[in-house]
Design an enzyme around this catalytic site. Structure first.
Site, PDB file in Angstrom:
ATOM      1  N   HIS A  25      -6.652   1.804  -6.469  1.00 11.72           N
ATOM      2  CA  HIS A  25      -7.970   2.218  -5.986  1.00 11.72           C
ATOM      3  C   HIS A  25      -8.535   1.199  -4.980  1.00 11.72           C
ATOM      4  CE1 HIS A  25     -12.029   4.138  -6.635  1.00 11.72           C
ATOM      5  NE2 HIS A  25     -12.442   2.931  -6.288  1.00 11.72           N
ATOM      6  N   GLU A  26      -8.547  -0.060  -5.384  1.00 11.29           N
ATOM      7  CA  GLU A  26      -9.113  -1.089  -4.500  1.00 11.29           C
ATOM      8  C   GLU A  26      -8.255  -1.251  -3.243  1.00 11.29           C
ATOM      9  OE1 GLU A  26     -12.097  -1.970  -5.011  1.00 11.29           O
ATOM     10  OE2 GLU A  26     -12.202  -1.185  -7.057  1.00 11.29           O
TER      11      GLU A  26
HETATM   12 MG    MG Z   1     -14.548   2.441  -5.554  1.00  7.81          MG
END
Ligand code: MG
Length: 501
Positions: free
Chosen positions: A270-271
């Site tokens: 995600h990051e």
């Molecule tokens: Mg986020």
């Protein structure tokens, strides 16, 4: 320094030179914020907050400086401005408008109240004591309502706050957006619950060695194409986040809880998605106000794209399976298919950050409907926990037994971020929409994920979204790059295809 060919008009160049001071202050406070989460000893918090508060006041005075405001105003009547120059004036006009609209006392008061409120919230959540937090929430709502009035709005005071996080979005837009997904999403969820799709998985209970999972995460970000050590770092913090200090320095973090490894691994993916947005901005925009992702929703679409379209994809699980097996010995008895099922369990639950991609937007609906009422002055804070619980029951069929796993679970309100939550839903839905376009335009998307060069996907996102930074407002960006508005139908189709066919 990069040659900024993007900016040709002399008046614009003068503005860019001036804004570099603001950029530098931002750069400093970004680094201080990163340090606070990653390195700083806990007793440093008080002084760090003071220092960051002072820097934000310096920024405020640079932005509201009379000469600067006039420079920006005058540049608007220049002819033949290019897209970058127009984008710059759009972004600066918004910043100036926001900075001038809200009186300094209110900004100062909000910063003081939210600082105290965040500490009170932590304690309240730990002790399951809503009353401890409630007076702060009262104050924050009062201040946010004032801020909405200062900023101005046409129909609903929430419009003014929503626009801070997602330029151009209003209650009307969000009501329409959520209206399109709400009913069918409930229906899809009920069908999944009645099918044989896994609701839980034994891997959720497996404990892992933190160093071993860190090695996995490093391998995976390298595989995805994150320029670790050259332009990035992967560190540990209480809550995973990304910070873009510049186009050449975009850092990510994750956390290791020691159990249920997908949480840490998917947080890294995600990051990575957030970081790629900042890393792939046109280098000509370096050190200018345009060198950031354009909005919270578009940013979240990029992180969700990698997390859900790639990370939760069966082909990707197959691809990383050998890395997982090599480092996590308990996986010996689990096939890639089992890991895929583990990554994709669906079950209504109480906690938003742990929610799967089907139930996630329900959590946001709960918060969005409550926030609207808060800002319209329609509810008292004493009523919020009960409304929260009723809405959880209505949307997800589960009811919190404590404040801590109900109304007190998220940090956002204590920080004054009212109007932020719906951008998470925009991102989740847009990720699918952009994913479908990528499938169509790239052609062999699944093969690329299976074993191909992932730069094909990175380049696609660079060309469609990343390189523009904040040049185009979110709605314009979508229209230009994909020829569409946000279209939730993609998301609903995707869920049906993935979970029900
Ligand atoms: Mg986020």
């Amino acid at each position: 320094m990069v040659t900024q060919m993007a900016f040709e008009n002399p008046k614009i160049k003068e503005i860019i030179d001036y804004t570099r001071k603001i950029w530098a202050l931002n750069h400093a406070s970004g680094l201080m914020g990163w340090d606070m989460e990653v390195n700083m000893p806990p007793q440093g918090a008080r002084e760090r907050s003071i220092a960051m508060g002072e820097i934000s006041m310096m920024e405020h005075s640079f932005v509201t400086n009379d000469k600067f405001v006039k420079m920006v105003e005058a540049a608007k009547s220049e002819e033949n401005l290019n897209k970058y120059e127009q984008g710059l004036l759009r972004v600066l006009s918004r910043e100036i408008k926001q900075a001038l609209a809200i009186p300094r006392e209110i900004v100062g008061e909000l910063s003081r109240v939210t600082g105290e409120a965040t500490m009170a919230w932590r304690e309240a959540r730990e002790k399951n004591d809503y009353e401890k937090f409630r007076p702060y929430l009262d104050k924050i709502i009062e201040l946010e309502r004032k801020i909405a009035d200062y900023l101005g709005y046409e129909k609903h005071p929430y419009d003014a706050l929503a626009d801070l996080y997602e330029e151009g979005m209003t209650v009307h837009d969000y009501d329409e957006f959520f209206g399109k997904i709400e009913g069918e999403l409930k229906d899809i969820l009920t069908k999944i619950m009645n099918s044989g799709w896994p609701k839980e998985h034994p891997l959720e209970k497996e404990k892992y060695d933190k160093d071993a999972l860190h090695r996995v995460n490093l391998e995976i970000v390298k595989l995805l194409g994150y320029p670790l050590d050259e332009r990035g770092r992967l560190d540990i913090s209480a809550h995973p986040f990304t910070i873009g200090l510049g186009i050449g320095d975009v850092r990510i973090t994750t956390r290791y809880e020691g159990i249920d490894f997908k949480k840490s691994l998917l947080a890294v993916v995600h990051e990575f998605g957030h970081s790629l947005y900042e890393l792939q901005i046109d280098p000509q925009l370096s050190t200018t106000p345009l060198a950031h992702g354009v909005s919270s929703g578009i940013h979240e679409s990029q992180s969700r794209f990698w997390e859900n379209m790639v990370g939760r994809n069966m082909r990707f699980v197959e691809r990383i399976y050998s890395i997982l097996r090599e480092n996590l010995s308990f996986l010996a008895s689990y096939s890639p298919e089992e890991v895929y099922r583990y990554f994709n369990t669906v079950k209504p639950s109480l906690i938003r950050v742990d929610a799967d991609e089907v139930t996630y937007n329900m959590h946001i609906l709960v918060r969005y409907s409550i926030e609207k009422m808060m800002i319209a002055g329609e509810i008292k804070t004493s009523e919020i926990p009960e409304i929260w619980n009723e809405k959880m029951e209505e949307y997800l069929g589960v009811r919190p037994k404590s404040y801590s796993e109900g109304v007190l679970q998220d940090i956002h309100w204590s920080g004054g971020s009212i109007g932020y939550f719906p951008t998470y839903s925009l991102g989740t839905v847009l990720a699918v929409q952009i994913g479908e376009h990528a499938r169509r335009d790239i052609g062999n998307f699944e093969d690329v994920i299976t074993g191909g060069d992932l730069s094909v996907i990175r380049e696609y996102l660079r060309n469609k979204v990343h390189r523009y930074g904040s040049v185009y407002a979110p709605k314009d960006l979508l229209r230009r790059s994909f020829g569409e508005e946000i279209e939730p139908e993609y998301f609903l189709k995707y869920l049906k295809q993935k979970y029900l066919s």
